[in-house]
Write an enzyme that holds these catalytic residues in place. Structure first.
Site, PDB file in Angstrom:
ATOM      1  N   HIS A   1      47.001  29.228  30.846  1.00  0.00           N
ATOM      2  CA  HIS A   1      47.643  28.603  32.011  1.00  0.00           C
ATOM      3  C   HIS A   1      48.738  27.644  31.558  1.00  0.00           C
ATOM      4  O   HIS A   1      48.458  26.491  31.216  1.00  0.00           O
ATOM      5  CB  HIS A   1      46.605  27.861  32.854  1.00  0.00           C
ATOM      6  CG  HIS A   1      45.660  28.775  33.573  1.00  0.00           C
ATOM      7  ND1 HIS A   1      45.928  29.277  34.828  1.00  0.00           N
ATOM      8  CD2 HIS A   1      44.469  29.292  33.196  1.00  0.00           C
ATOM      9  CE1 HIS A   1      44.933  30.061  35.203  1.00  0.00           C
ATOM     10  NE2 HIS A   1      44.030  30.096  34.234  1.00  0.00           N
TER      11      HIS A   1
ATOM     12  N   CYS B   1      47.060  34.643  33.491  1.00  0.00           N
ATOM     13  CA  CYS B   1      45.613  34.877  33.499  1.00  0.00           C
ATOM     14  C   CYS B   1      45.288  36.177  34.255  1.00  0.00           C
ATOM     15  O   CYS B   1      45.633  37.251  33.771  1.00  0.00           O
ATOM     16  CB  CYS B   1      44.884  33.670  34.094  1.00  0.00           C
ATOM     17  SG  CYS B   1      43.125  33.628  33.664  1.00  0.00           S
ATOM     18  N   TYR B   2      44.671  36.127  35.429  1.00  0.00           N
ATOM     19  CA  TYR B   2      44.400  37.359  36.184  1.00  0.00           C
ATOM     20  C   TYR B   2      45.703  38.111  36.443  1.00  0.00           C
ATOM     21  O   TYR B   2      45.740  39.347  36.417  1.00  0.00           O
ATOM     22  CB  TYR B   2      43.706  37.020  37.503  1.00  0.00           C
ATOM     23  CG  TYR B   2      43.480  38.225  38.400  1.00  0.00           C
ATOM     24  CD1 TYR B   2      42.419  39.096  38.168  1.00  0.00           C
ATOM     25  CD2 TYR B   2      44.331  38.489  39.474  1.00  0.00           C
ATOM     26  CE1 TYR B   2      42.209  40.204  38.986  1.00  0.00           C
ATOM     27  CE2 TYR B   2      44.134  39.588  40.292  1.00  0.00           C
ATOM     28  CZ  TYR B   2      43.074  40.449  40.048  1.00  0.00           C
ATOM     29  OH  TYR B   2      42.876  41.543  40.858  1.00  0.00           O
TER      30      TYR B   2
ATOM     31  N   GLY C   1      43.384  34.148  39.168  1.00  0.00           N
ATOM     32  CA  GLY C   1      42.454  34.408  40.263  1.00  0.00           C
ATOM     33  C   GLY C   1      41.080  34.698  39.709  1.00  0.00           C
ATOM     34  O   GLY C   1      40.926  35.005  38.521  1.00  0.00           O
TER      35      GLY C   1
END
Length: 513
Positions: free
Chosen positions: A172, A82-83, A55
């Site tokens: 990712h 990631c986020y 995000g």
């Protein structure tokens, strides 16, 4: 058939749908839910695993999306991406910081080292490439976690608490740029979550047929059939489920490609359904007369579609269910829990007011486009329908620049067929994702038979893309383009020039209007 479920909690990541597709490709069913979904609702799904998406937010921003702390007490494995990784660390006692002076900040392909003793990376090379996109990083790893991957710029590329089944990766794994991303997701699903697989289109078909029969009972179903992949597969599924209780209204607006109307009708002749083909070409052309602005074309066609559908619905009388071909990306992108309301009659642009029904049926609402195609094959639909390229709702009207007339549409149909025919003969159909012809509104001087001509220029467009959000123009061999051009100017009257569009998206769009 019951199936195990993995929940993908969406925190605003651009790859949320891609994560879901990658999970399903591994034979495991999953659903994308917004991070605001109540904990009790998530628990009711009895997930075997949870994935936090990436995000754009920062975990310390008061407006950034946050995770319900109760998620970490469910006893269910969690993978943060990631986020989602930073959120995991932040919630469990770690510390996330903004990268300074480029240190720990990473974007794009990045050489990465892995601890292959970690279950997430077991069986993979110790060194490979990942795809990064982060400005924050984990400055302090939570208690109970160990470092499982690093890069030259960032020591905390991946963290793992094997005892609780919590894993976080800054990169990712769902994108193709991460060399062994699919294998990492498979390890999470099978080695960590204990998934058994079994998510197949054959299983889905049988489950969907049973549920449709239970829901519909002896009721009547009405479906607006556009001839596109989604509505065609929805019609085939309903036809196999309830047969003569289904009425398909196919509004042939005269804006389809060569012979497509006949192909749609032929495809549904094998089912015991009421199939109504409404030949409304004259009505649509009358509405388009003198209309040149693209958005005005779209609105005129959408409104007329509803009017024609309404007229046919009145003849049919009362129906119990209105069916539509809404698919999972429509549901996800609506951003709401009640997608049936947000996306009401998605395929025709609005619910006809005269149809009295008690419920909307969306039998494909949990499937991605590639899964819809697989289901179509399971149902026995012909390949020319199942593999049909994306085709705009307004049809050839927005590939005919400027005013729309039957004469111009017929020219475009012939030229478009030649282009697609030569691509097929060259064996290139599977190497590009969308290709078509556009009749421009430009005329130019030419020479044919020693005489001067002043006729239309035709543009050819072909793109390759994974998501249709961005696209690159296809490098079609010159020899193929040459054959296409020669055939078009020789076989199609009033076209004396053929152009090939070599513009990517962005800055261009895939369609011209």
């Amino acid at each position: 058939m019951s199936h195990q479920t993995v929940i993908i909690l969406d925190f605003g990541g651009q790859y949320n749908q891609l994560i879901a597709r990658r999970v399903r490709e591994q034979g495991v069913y999953c659903e994308v839910r917004p991070y605001t979904t109540p904990l009790e609702e998530l628990k009711a799904l009895k997930p075997v695993g949870i994935i936090f998406t990436g995000g754009p937010g920062s975990v310390y921003d008061p407006a950034a999306p946050q995770a319900d702390p109760g998620l970490f007490k469910l006893g269910v494995p969690i993978l943060g991406i990631c986020y989602g990784c930073q959120l995991l660390a932040h919630n469990l006692g770690g510390r996330v910081a903004q990268a300074q002076d480029g240190a720990a900040r990473e974007y794009g392909k990045t050489g990465t080292s892995f601890d292959t003793g970690c279950k997430l990376f077991r069986g993979l090379p110790a060194e490979s490439v990942t795809w990064m996109s982060h400005g924050d990083y984990m400055e302090k790893v939570p208690e109970g976690f160990h470092l499982a991957a690093r890069s030259a710029a960032c020591p905390n590329v991946a963290i793992a608490d094997e005892a609780r089944g919590f894993y976080g990766v800054q990169f990712h794994p769902e994108v193709n740029h991460t060399a062994h991303g699919a294998a990492m997701l498979r390890n999470f699903l099978y080695e960590i979550c204990g998934a058994s697989g079994g998510w197949t289109m054959e299983n889905y078909k049988e489950t969907a047929l049973r549920r449709l029969r239970e829901k519909i009972g002896g009721g009547k179903v009405l479906l607006a059939l556009s001839g596109g992949v989604d509505s065609s597969v929805a019609a085939a599924l309903l036809a196999e489920a309830v047969g003569p209780q289904l009425t398909c209204v196919f509004v042939d607006h005269g804006l389809m490609r060569l012979d497509e109307g006949d192909e749609v009708e032929a495809a549904f002749s094998q089912w015991d359904v009421r199939f109504l083909r409404v030949n409304a070409e004259e009505r649509f052309l009358a509405k388009l007369a003198g209309v040149t602005e693209p958005e005005a074309k779209r609105k005129a066609i959408g409104e007329e579609f509803i009017r024609v559908f309404e007229a046919e619905a009145r003849k049919i009388g009362k129906v119990d269910f209105l069916a539509q071909g809404t698919i999972y990306p429509d549901v996800i992108e609506s951003g709401a829990g009640d997608a049936a309301v947000i996306k009401s009659h998605h395929n025709v642009g609005g619910l006809p007011g005269c149809v009295d029904f008690k419920e909307i049926i969306e039998p494909l609402r949990m499937l991605f486009k590639d899964e819809v195609r697989q289901l179509g094959r399971e149902l026995g639909l012909p390949e020319y329908l199942v593999s049909r390229q994306p085709f705009p709702g307004p049809g050839l009207a927005i590939r005919c620049i400027g005013g729309v007339t039957k004469e111009k549409l017929d020219l475009l149909r012939q030229a478009d067929f030649i282009f697609r025919d030569e691509i097929a003969q060259a064996g290139l159909s599977g190497t590009m994702d969308q290709y078509f012809a556009v009749l421009t509104n430009m005329r130019s001087v030419g020479v044919m038979g020693d005489g001067r001509t002043y006729d239309y220029a035709l543009a050819l467009r072909s793109v390759t893309t994974s998501d249709f959000m961005t696209a690159d123009w296809t490098r079609i061999p010159y020899g193929v383009l040459d054959r296409v051009s020669v055939r078009i100017v020789n076989e199609v009257p009033h076209i004396n020039r053929v152009l090939y569009d070599i513009t990517s998206k962005p800055p261009a769009t895939i369609e011209y209007e």
